[in-house]
Design a protein around this motif. Structure first.
Motif, mmCIF file in Angstrom:
data_model
loop_
_atom_site.group_PDB
_atom_site.id
_atom_site.type_symbol
_atom_site.label_atom_id
_atom_site.label_comp_id
_atom_site.label_asym_id
_atom_site.label_seq_id
_atom_site.Cartn_x
_atom_site.Cartn_y
_atom_site.Cartn_z
ATOM 1 N N VAL A 124 0.849 -1.197 0.000
ATOM 2 C CA VAL A 124 0.000 0.000 0.000
ATOM 3 C C VAL A 124 0.879 1.240 0.000
ATOM 4 C CG1 VAL A 124 -2.015 1.038 1.058
ATOM 5 C CG2 VAL A 124 -1.318 -1.250 1.724
ATOM 6 N N SER A 125 0.512 2.225 -0.802
ATOM 7 C CA SER A 125 1.296 3.452 -0.791
ATOM 8 C C SER A 125 0.406 4.665 -0.917
ATOM 9 C CB SER A 125 2.321 3.428 -1.915
ATOM 10 O OG SER A 125 1.688 3.537 -3.171
ATOM 11 N N GLY A 126 0.924 5.778 -0.427
ATOM 12 C CA GLY A 126 0.136 7.013 -0.392
ATOM 13 C C GLY A 126 -0.615 7.043 0.922
ATOM 14 N N LEU A 127 -0.409 8.089 1.698
ATOM 15 C CA LEU A 127 -0.922 8.109 3.065
ATOM 16 C C LEU A 127 -2.436 7.915 3.169
ATOM 17 C CD1 LEU A 127 0.602 8.101 5.585
ATOM 18 C CD2 LEU A 127 0.491 10.564 5.691
ATOM 19 N N SER A 128 -3.198 8.517 2.232
ATOM 20 C CA SER A 128 -4.647 8.388 2.372
ATOM 21 C C SER A 128 -5.073 6.933 2.155
ATOM 22 C CB SER A 128 -5.369 9.320 1.395
ATOM 23 O OG SER A 128 -5.000 9.008 0.079
ATOM 24 N N HIS A 129 -4.352 6.217 1.297
ATOM 25 C CA HIS A 129 -4.671 4.804 1.080
ATOM 26 C C HIS A 129 -4.262 3.969 2.294
ATOM 27 C CE1 HIS A 129 -5.160 5.169 -3.455
ATOM 28 N NE2 HIS A 129 -4.924 6.373 -3.002
ATOM 29 N N VAL A 130 -3.113 4.322 2.854
ATOM 30 C CA VAL A 130 -2.646 3.590 4.030
ATOM 31 C C VAL A 130 -3.648 3.753 5.174
ATOM 32 C CG1 VAL A 130 -0.832 3.452 5.785
ATOM 33 C CG2 VAL A 130 -0.207 3.792 3.389
ATOM 34 N N LYS A 151 -6.813 4.252 5.005
ATOM 35 C CA LYS A 151 -7.991 3.400 4.751
ATOM 36 C C LYS A 151 -7.714 1.956 5.156
ATOM 37 C CE LYS A 151 -11.299 4.830 1.483
ATOM 38 N NZ LYS A 151 -11.809 4.890 0.118
ATOM 39 N N ILE A 152 -6.538 1.479 4.766
ATOM 40 C CA ILE A 152 -6.185 0.101 5.102
ATOM 41 C C ILE A 152 -6.079 -0.067 6.619
ATOM 42 C CG2 ILE A 152 -4.257 -1.554 5.001
ATOM 43 C CD1 ILE A 152 -5.790 -1.660 2.451
#
Lengths: 435, 146
Positions: free
Chosen positions: A270-276, A278-279
């Motif tokens: 996972v990359s990109g803080l907003s995606h992280v 969410k995870i």
């Protein structure tokens, strides 16, 4: 209160209070006070989103300069594998490492081999692990900070294995001090970094211990000197051969690289803080317990996406893939010996001894009863606000503003809309929009 | 007990709204953190509310989650308008699930929802009426565990 080290600083002279930083900050760590951006130290996780968005260039990274090298008798450069992705296809890692030596280091160590070893160690750890899942990678210091600050309940899921850059620094210093008859303190291990965030894991490691690295110089700063140093290099002079560059390790510079090279079945990159974020929300709610391992990076596409790199993220990402292909085609491939790794693993070679401390944000009040009262107060204030998140008050959202008021850090009169005629209209419109 | 240190929040949950599923449990988690609730309790509440929320999203038309927080305890009541549960005892068994193929594809319906809620709660209550809906109530105590 504990002093927090940060790898970015705000230049007040340059700041003209445009609020862009405040809006992009994923942890709401920025306020505009008296027309200038201010950092809330406990909230900042050093992701650097603000540095790249500031139109004034008023938010600057705090990496080291070359003068750092003069502090030591012997200097070892440990470049992030992302450095290899900064140059054209003809410039391969052996040449880059030689160039690094030429710009002022006594030695350039390819961290990829350490990355490869740590990949295998992670594999061992995952295999033996029986606790809650998924486990989370720790090589990105921003991710570790994010967990400390916003997800303290996930701290035990962080893999307690030293990141490769630390192992490389530790082992190089040990080896060189013996060989050269120097004290370990006389040897400098300097990371060539794609992001400012590595500075926080050097200056203030999450585990409270001491880093084996002595500093970090940005890839952007070494780029130009490196380009000229590599001109006219003779291949026969190279101290490192391509055959020593570990494929498994190079993949550490791209998101999902560890999962890819280890062929871990139930894992995510996972990359990109907003995606992280969410995870991690899914991890907290127990939704991802069937996943073994999450490899997470704050920057999009991983370290190649760092703010201190030169080349475009997607070009670098592809170059890393191409480099892996190129090296795979070679007859001799450098790869850590798995039996050796297993032996070292049992000897605690890879483990971080100290526990990571959570750094949860301060609650609204010391005791729960008062905090609940404040929470209700906050809710009341919020209900009275325009709820359009304009930001003019200096807080990123109306909700954040309500909290700032309750904490005594802002006054309700800072909201310019609350008493205006126009606001009443806006309020009517927004109420309609709500349902 | 004085009313001023009890916090109430009411959340609406829409059935089949998979896009926003989980958002209520995230909001509750944020509230608990701001109030300073210890992180292991936050995690228990997050898991329990997430599962309860998912049950509404997966099976019911709509539901309401009532949340209350006092210095002594956290109380969560979820009431839905849905098909109800015929055999509660069966539904409480780990691994038992009536999830459709489509839900399983999405990673839901492992038959752990209700047992998981119970596991994370100090007190657990469930009642259901077929054709009408289901009520689930949990309490998590905040006083020092012994």
């Amino acid at each position: 209160m504990e002093q927090y080290y940060h790898s970015i600083y705000f230049d007040e002279e340059k700041c003209n209070g445009r609020m862009r930083c405040m809006r992009v900050c994923p942890t709401q760590a920025i306020r505009i006070r008296n027309g200038k951006a201010k950092m809330i130290e406990e909230r900042c996780i050093d992701c650097g989103e603000c540095t790249t968005t500031c139109p004034q260039n008023a938010i600057l990274p705090l990496t080291d300069s070359f003068s750092e090298l003069s502090k030591f008798k012997y200097n070892i450069a440990i470049p992030s594998p992302a450095l290899y992705a900064q140059f054209g296809r003809e410039i391969l890692p052996d040449k880059v490492l030689e160039g690094v030596r030429k710009i002022g280091f006594d030695e350039a160590y390819d961290v990829a081999l350490a990355c490869g070893s740590v990949s295998f160690a992670i594999q061992e750890y995952i295999r033996d692990y029986k606790g809650q899942k998924p486990l989370i990678s720790n090589s990105c210091p921003v991710i570790v900070r994010l967990i400390q600050v916003k997800y303290p309940e996930l701290i035990d899921l962080i893999i307690p294995i030293e990141p490769p850059r630390e192992i490389a620094a530790r082992e190089m210093k040990k080896g060189k001090s013996k060989k050269l008859g120097l004290k370990e303190e006389e040897i400098g291990a300097i990371y060539l970094t794609p992001c400012p965030a590595k500075m926080i894991s050097i200056k203030q490691p999450a585990e409270g211990g001491k880093s084996h690295l002595d500093g970090a110089i940005s890839i952007a700063d070494v780029y130009a000197p490196l380009l000229s140093a590599m001109e006219g290099l003779n291949k026969r002079e190279y101290k490192q051969s391509l055959e020593n560059i570990c494929i498994v390790g190079i993949a550490w510079s791209i998101a999902g690289g560890i999962c890819r090279t280890l062929r871990l079945k139930n894992s995510l990159g996972v990359s990109g803080l907003s995606h992280v974020i969410k995870i991690f929300d899914d991890v907290v709610s127990g939704k991802l317990k069937n996943i073994d391992f999450v490899e997470a990076y704050a920057c999009i596409e991983g370290c190649v996406g760092g703010s201190l790199t030169v080349e475009n993220i997607y070009i670098s990402y592809n170059k890393i893939l191409k480099l892996i292909e190129t090296l795979e085609l070679r007859k001799n491939k450098a790869c850590p010996d798995i039996r050796e790794i297993r032996r070292l693993y049992k000897e605690d070679y890879f483990f971080i001894r100290e526990k990571i401390n959570p750094r949860p944000l301060k609650p609204l009040a010391e005791n729960i009863s008062d905090a609940i009262k404040k929470m209700k107060e906050k809710d009341e204030i919020y209900q009275s606000l325009p709820k359009i998140d304009c930001g003019v008050c200096g807080s990123p959202t109306c909700l954040a503003f309500a909290e700032d008021v309750v904490k005594g850090e802002a006054k309700i009169s800072d909201c310019i809309l609350i008493s205006s005629e126009k606001f009443l209209k806006i309020k009517q419109v927004s109420r309609k929009g709500e349902n | 007990m004085s009313v001023e240190n009890i916090l109430w929040e009411k959340f609406n949950i829409t059935g089949r709204d998979f896009k926003n599923a989980g958002s209520v449990s995230i909001k509750i988690k944020e509230i608990l953190k701001q109030v300073g609730i210890n992180s292991s309790i936050v995690r228990r509440v997050a898991i329990a509310t997430y599962e309860a929320e998912m049950n509404v999203v997966m099976y019911a038309n709509k539901g309401i989650l009532n949340f209350s927080l006092s210095p002594e305890k956290i109380e969560i009541n979820v009431e839905d308008e849905g098909p109800g549960i015929e055999d509660i005892e069966l539904a409480m068994q780990e691994g038992y699930s009536t999830a459709t193929e489509e839900m399983r594809e999405m990673g839901f319906g492992a038959g752990m929802g209700l047992p998981n809620i119970k596991k994370n709660a100090d007190e657990f209550e469930i009642s259901s009426e077929v054709g009408k809906g289901t009520k689930v109530g949990i309490i998590i105590n905040l006083k020092k565990e012994t």
